[in-house]
Structure formats: structure tokens, C-alpha cells
Design an enzyme around this catalytic site. Structure first.
Site, PDB file in Angstrom:
ATOM      1  CB  SER A  54      -0.917   0.034   1.227  1.00  0.00           C
ATOM      2  OG  SER A  54      -1.629   1.261   1.257  1.00  0.00           O
ATOM      3  CB  VAL A  59       8.472   0.136   3.560  1.00  0.00           C
ATOM      4  CG1 VAL A  59       9.451  -0.512   2.585  1.00  0.00           C
ATOM      5  CG2 VAL A  59       9.025   0.061   4.981  1.00  0.00           C
ATOM      6  CB  CYS A  60       4.504   1.259   0.003  1.00  0.00           C
ATOM      7  SG  CYS A  60       4.235  -0.466   0.453  1.00  0.00           S
ATOM      8  CG  ASP A  61       5.808   7.797   1.252  1.00  0.00           C
ATOM      9  OD1 ASP A  61       4.787   8.507   1.218  1.00  0.00           O
ATOM     10  OD2 ASP A  61       6.957   8.272   1.177  1.00  0.00           O
ATOM     11  CB  THR A  64       6.362   4.722  -4.692  1.00  0.00           C
ATOM     12  OG1 THR A  64       5.853   3.393  -4.402  1.00  0.00           O
ATOM     13  CG2 THR A  64       5.729   5.225  -5.976  1.00  0.00           C
TER      14      THR A  64
END
Length: 167
Positions: A54, A59-61, A64
Site C-alpha cells: 500500500s 516503506v511503500c512510500d 515509490t
């Protein structure tokens, strides 16, 4: 299947275990405007496909944003796609707030076609496992990275190096 954990606990990945050299399975996801997207949308391009749980998690932030920076230095024949189960509206909002302009975010929320065809849908969480696939211009899988612990970042340098080899 790759051994993957989430916060130290083993998880089950749904779908096949793809290998380098396999033809990339086609999938159907939607972009931020709800338009359908398949592999054919990016025909003739080298594709870095980053699957994340998500965008609204730290971590995804970070991942990306990092791929957005890396994409700025890649030629136009390389596209960086980030696929998650976030709704397209949430992806669009997040990209606007984060200033993401090089990475294309795609949602697999409708039928989880990417997650199940690429073997990265976490059965227990119904989220995608942190994984990266690099496809050549002919949609052959040339590199796969399954991050063993979902809460950790991938090896960005390895991914970018593999994509550059295909140019």
C-alpha cells in the site's frame, strides 16, 4: 515459492512462481482514471514493475519515491509501474501529495489479476508482496526480486542495473 515474511511471520503467496526467462503473464489493472491497463499498454518498452502492499505505508512510500527519482534518469523506453491494491483514487491522491510524476501507479483492486498471475498476492493479508519484475521489450521476465521481509526496501541498484542492461 519464495519465502516471504510480514513482520517476521511467514505468509502464503497465491499464484505461480515465475522464473527469469518466462513470458510475462498479461494482466488487467486500472490507472488513476479507472482506464484499463495491460502489458500491451506499454508495448515495446522495458518495464520495471514494482508490486507494493500500500502506498499509504512508510516503506511503500519510500520505495515509490525512490523509483520516481531513479526513473527521472532513465530513457523514455523504460517505464516504471507501481502496482498495489490501493484504490485508484487513493493512488492519485498519494501521487499528487508526493509529487510522483515519473512512476505510473496502477491498481489491482478489481480482480487481483496481477497479484495472482505473478504469484505475489499474500493470502493472509489480501495485499501484494513487495516484489519487482523487470521485463524486456518483448515481455520476457529478465529479473525478479522478491523482498524476503515485506517491511523492508528492495535493492534499488540491482533493479536499475538490470533494466539498463536491456537498453
Amino acid at each position: 515459492m519464495p519465502k516471504v515474511t510480514f513482520k517476521g511471520n511467514p505468509v502464503t503467496l497465491v499464484g505461480p512462481e515465475l522464473k527469469v526467462g518466462d513470458a510475462a503473464p498479461d494482466f488487467s489493472v486500472v490507472d488513476n482514471a479507472l482506464a484499463p491497463v495491460t502489458l500491451a499498454t506499454y508495448a515495446g518498452k522495458v518495464k520495471i514493475i514494482s508490486a507494493v502492499p500500500s502506498l499509504d505505508t512508510p516503506v511503500c512510500d519510500t520505495e515509490t519515491r525512490r523509483f520516481n527519482q531513479e526513473a527521472a534518469s532513465l530513457p523514455g523506453e523504460v517505464v516504471v509501474l507501481t502496482v498495489s491494491l490501493d484504490l485508484p483514487f487513493a493512488q492519485k491522491r498519494w501521487c499528487g501529495a508526493a509529487g510522483i510524476d515519473k512512476v505510473v501507479t496502477l491498481s489491482d483492486y478489481r480482480d487481483r489479476s496481477f497479484g495472482t498471475k505473478y504469484g505475489v498476492l499474500i493470502d493472509e493479508l489480501k495485499l501484494l508482496s513487495r516484489s519487482i519484475f523487470v521485463l524486456d521489450r518483448n515481455n520476457s521476465i529478465r529479473y525478479i526480486q522478491h523482498v524476503p521481509e515485506v517491511t523492508q526496501e528492495p535493492d534499488y541498484a540491482a533493479v536499475i542495473a538490470e533494466a539498463k542492461k536491456l537498453l
